[in-house]
Write a protein that holds these residues in place. Sequence first.
Motif, PDB file in Angstrom:
ATOM      1  N   GLN A  46      35.922  47.410  38.951  1.00 42.96           N
ATOM      2  CA  GLN A  46      36.934  46.379  38.739  1.00 42.96           C
ATOM      3  C   GLN A  46      38.173  46.750  39.544  1.00 42.96           C
ATOM      4  O   GLN A  46      38.316  47.887  40.001  1.00 42.96           O
ATOM      5  CB  GLN A  46      37.277  46.280  37.246  1.00 42.96           C
ATOM      6  CG  GLN A  46      36.107  45.862  36.379  1.00 42.96           C
ATOM      7  CD  GLN A  46      36.408  46.031  34.904  1.00 42.96           C
ATOM      8  OE1 GLN A  46      37.020  47.015  34.500  1.00 42.96           O
ATOM      9  NE2 GLN A  46      35.982  45.073  34.100  1.00 42.96           N
ATOM     10  N   LYS A  47      39.078  45.773  39.704  1.00 42.22           N
ATOM     11  CA  LYS A  47      40.262  46.011  40.519  1.00 42.22           C
ATOM     12  C   LYS A  47      41.500  46.186  39.646  1.00 42.22           C
ATOM     13  O   LYS A  47      41.688  45.474  38.664  1.00 42.22           O
ATOM     14  CB  LYS A  47      40.486  44.838  41.486  1.00 42.22           C
ATOM     15  CG  LYS A  47      39.419  44.733  42.560  1.00 42.22           C
ATOM     16  CD  LYS A  47      39.720  43.606  43.518  1.00 42.22           C
ATOM     17  CE  LYS A  47      38.673  43.558  44.619  1.00 42.22           C
ATOM     18  NZ  LYS A  47      38.933  42.467  45.585  1.00 42.22           N
ATOM     19  N   THR A  48      42.315  47.128  40.028  1.00 42.38           N
ATOM     20  CA  THR A  48      43.611  47.302  39.377  1.00 42.38           C
ATOM     21  C   THR A  48      44.589  46.303  39.984  1.00 42.38           C
ATOM     22  O   THR A  48      44.265  45.617  40.967  1.00 42.38           O
ATOM     23  CB  THR A  48      44.136  48.730  39.589  1.00 42.38           C
ATOM     24  OG1 THR A  48      44.349  48.930  40.992  1.00 42.38           O
ATOM     25  CG2 THR A  48      43.146  49.760  39.075  1.00 42.38           C
ATOM     26  N   GLU A  51      45.094  46.491  43.666  1.00 38.19           N
ATOM     27  CA  GLU A  51      43.958  46.172  44.536  1.00 38.19           C
ATOM     28  C   GLU A  51      43.649  44.670  44.598  1.00 38.19           C
ATOM     29  O   GLU A  51      42.918  44.221  45.472  1.00 38.19           O
ATOM     30  CB  GLU A  51      42.703  46.911  44.053  1.00 38.19           C
ATOM     31  CG  GLU A  51      42.817  48.431  44.155  1.00 38.19           C
ATOM     32  CD  GLU A  51      41.725  49.150  43.404  1.00 38.19           C
ATOM     33  OE1 GLU A  51      41.383  50.284  43.808  1.00 38.19           O
ATOM     34  OE2 GLU A  51      41.217  48.598  42.409  1.00 38.19           O
ATOM     35  N   VAL A  52      44.206  43.917  43.651  1.00 38.57           N
ATOM     36  CA  VAL A  52      43.967  42.471  43.647  1.00 38.57           C
ATOM     37  C   VAL A  52      44.653  41.834  44.840  1.00 38.57           C
ATOM     38  O   VAL A  52      45.796  42.162  45.171  1.00 38.57           O
ATOM     39  CB  VAL A  52      44.473  41.850  42.325  1.00 38.57           C
ATOM     40  CG1 VAL A  52      44.424  40.331  42.395  1.00 38.57           C
ATOM     41  CG2 VAL A  52      43.640  42.338  41.164  1.00 38.57           C
ATOM     42  N   ARG A  53      43.955  40.885  45.471  1.00 46.05           N
ATOM     43  CA  ARG A  53      44.553  40.216  46.627  1.00 46.05           C
ATOM     44  C   ARG A  53      45.631  39.225  46.155  1.00 46.05           C
ATOM     45  O   ARG A  53      45.390  38.416  45.264  1.00 46.05           O
ATOM     46  CB  ARG A  53      43.459  39.471  47.396  1.00 46.05           C
ATOM     47  CG  ARG A  53      43.975  38.840  48.673  1.00 46.05           C
ATOM     48  CD  ARG A  53      42.844  38.210  49.449  1.00 46.05           C
ATOM     49  NE  ARG A  53      43.334  37.603  50.684  1.00 46.05           N
ATOM     50  CZ  ARG A  53      42.564  36.978  51.564  1.00 46.05           C
ATOM     51  NH1 ARG A  53      41.274  36.874  51.337  1.00 46.05           N
ATOM     52  NH2 ARG A  53      43.083  36.452  52.649  1.00 46.05           N
ATOM     53  N   THR A  73      50.012  39.394  40.023  1.00 42.44           N
ATOM     54  CA  THR A  73      48.812  40.256  40.024  1.00 42.44           C
ATOM     55  C   THR A  73      48.765  41.141  38.780  1.00 42.44           C
ATOM     56  O   THR A  73      47.840  41.937  38.628  1.00 42.44           O
ATOM     57  CB  THR A  73      48.797  41.145  41.280  1.00 42.44           C
ATOM     58  OG1 THR A  73      50.025  41.877  41.340  1.00 42.44           O
ATOM     59  CG2 THR A  73      48.627  40.320  42.535  1.00 42.44           C
ATOM     60  N   GLY A  81      44.977  41.918  37.984  1.00 45.32           N
ATOM     61  CA  GLY A  81      44.166  43.125  37.923  1.00 45.32           C
ATOM     62  C   GLY A  81      43.760  43.475  36.499  1.00 45.32           C
ATOM     63  O   GLY A  81      44.182  42.839  35.533  1.00 45.32           O
ATOM     64  N   ALA A  85      40.871  49.736  34.899  1.00 46.14           N
ATOM     65  CA  ALA A  85      39.736  49.244  35.679  1.00 46.14           C
ATOM     66  C   ALA A  85      38.614  50.267  35.757  1.00 46.14           C
ATOM     67  O   ALA A  85      38.850  51.459  35.967  1.00 46.14           O
ATOM     68  CB  ALA A  85      40.216  48.883  37.085  1.00 46.14           C
ATOM     69  N   LYS A  87      35.558  52.164  37.438  1.00 47.28           N
ATOM     70  CA  LYS A  87      35.271  52.596  38.801  1.00 47.28           C
ATOM     71  C   LYS A  87      33.872  53.206  38.868  1.00 47.28           C
ATOM     72  O   LYS A  87      33.375  53.737  37.867  1.00 47.28           O
ATOM     73  CB  LYS A  87      36.311  53.631  39.261  1.00 47.28           C
ATOM     74  CG  LYS A  87      37.728  53.074  39.369  1.00 47.28           C
ATOM     75  CD  LYS A  87      37.806  51.959  40.395  1.00 47.28           C
ATOM     76  CE  LYS A  87      39.187  51.338  40.468  1.00 47.28           C
ATOM     77  NZ  LYS A  87      39.217  50.165  41.360  1.00 47.28           N
TER      78      LYS A  87
END
Length: 201
Positions: A46-48, A51-53, A73, A81, A85, A87
């Motif tokens: 998952q994205k923190t 890391e989210v666009r 975000t 995010g 998250a 990993k």
Amino acid sequence: MELAINNSDKTLSVSDAIFGRDFSEDLVHQVVVAYRNAGRSGTKAQKTRSEVRGTTKKSKKQKGGGARHGALTAPIFVGGGVTFAAKPRSFAQKVNRKMYRAAMASILSELNRQGRISVVDSLEIEAPKTKGLITMLKDLGTGRRPLLVTEDATENLYLSARNLPYVEVRDVQGLDPVTLVGADSVVFTSDAVKKIEEWLA
């Protein structure tokens, strides 16, 4: 220790260290969990919020707009995010060879104590027919989830069991603690028992 051979007056002499040892629940549990964990891919990701666009610009003025927020975000927003998250990671647990073999012997001993082990001279089937295997299993009086273990399983035996959802066929090399624990009964050939003794000795 002697194991009776089905449909025969003969008996098979086996080692007490493999088919007559005390059951160690803690050891078996540890080995079963480790074996199952080794099959987990551990690829969940998952994205923190970093890391989210998306822009990290403050979404609105600090005052006058109700709740105070920064970037969209953040985890509290849809599409933001994830706070903690997941990993990719490995679930592998170290189990040394001595522990693994002791656990296998412990399982076999408990199955034998409960009368869930049968020994036959052979599990050969002339043709790959499911009906023939069903007849054989009825004669042996196996439960709903039998495990058939041979020294080198033939293709006819594998094909005959393929359409039976709860019947497992394994050769000695493919034997594992999870399959043994989950079986209602285990049917070994005489050659398979000898090979298992060589393996676990």
